[in-house]
Design an enzyme around this catalytic site. Structure first.
Site, PDB file in Angstrom:
ATOM      1  N   GLY A  46       0.696  -1.219   0.081  1.00 16.86           N
ATOM      2  CA  GLY A  46       0.175  -0.067   0.166  1.00 16.86           C
ATOM      3  C   GLY A  46       0.726   1.096  -0.133  1.00 16.86           C
ATOM      4  O   GLY A  46       0.472   2.369  -0.749  1.00 16.86           O
ATOM      5  N   CYS A  47       1.958   1.224   0.746  1.00 12.35           N
ATOM      6  CA  CYS A  47       2.800   2.217   0.839  1.00 12.35           C
ATOM      7  C   CYS A  47       3.472   2.577  -0.352  1.00 12.35           C
ATOM      8  O   CYS A  47       3.748   3.931  -0.808  1.00 12.35           O
ATOM      9  CB  CYS A  47       3.907   2.245   1.985  1.00 12.35           C
TER      10      CYS A  47
END
Length: 158
Positions: A46-47
């Site tokens: 996600g990051c």
């Protein structure tokens, strides 16, 4: 538990070490619009997706005088590897003791599969040229977030 910074309030000041070894001070960015985003960990799915979305929109953001700053508890070495691996074109800031995340309310209790722990809640703060919080995204869904940020920037410059 830390309270979220409210829209319309003054952005909490900070000085943090950047991936390139310089210190970045919010006060020095007065006059610019700042997108300050907190993310849990370098080089996680996600990051990475979020960072790459900001990377890909960097020219649009720069044209509008916007400075993007990513903040996580990772150390400088981790930030350098993450930056280089994905050619990130904005500073990643080290908030190892999560003091800045706490000031903004991004350091929160998280519940992952029944395991409760403290950590970064993925969140973004749009800070106007006067150093006030213009917009807060508290639980960021990565998909389409970059477009929402650009929309808010456009409204701010309205």
């Amino acid at each position: 538990m830390a309270e979220w910074v409210e829209e319309g309030s003054k952005a909490p000041s900070f000085t943090l070490l950047s991936d390139d070894g310089t210190k970045i001070k919010l006060a020095d960015l007065k006059g610019s619009i700042v997108v300050l985003y907190f993310y849990p960990k370098d080089d996680t799915p996600g990051c990475t997706k979020e960072a790459c979305a900001f990377r890909d929109r960097q020219s649009e953001l720069t044209q509008q005088g916007v400075k993007v700053l990513g903040v996580s508890p990772d150390d400088q070495d981790s930030h350098v590897k993450f930056r280089d691996k994905f050619q990130l074109n904005f500073p990643l800031l080290v908030d190892k003791d999560h003091k800045v995340a706490e000031k903004y309310g991004a350091w929160r209790e998280k519940n992952m599969y029944g395991k409760v722990s403290m950590g970064i809640q993925r969140s973004t703060f749009l800070i106007d040229a006067d150093g006030k919080i213009a917009k807060v995204w508290k639980r960021v869904q990565v998909d389409g977030h970059d477009a929402k940020v650009l929309e808010a920037v456009a409204k701010l410059q309205g």
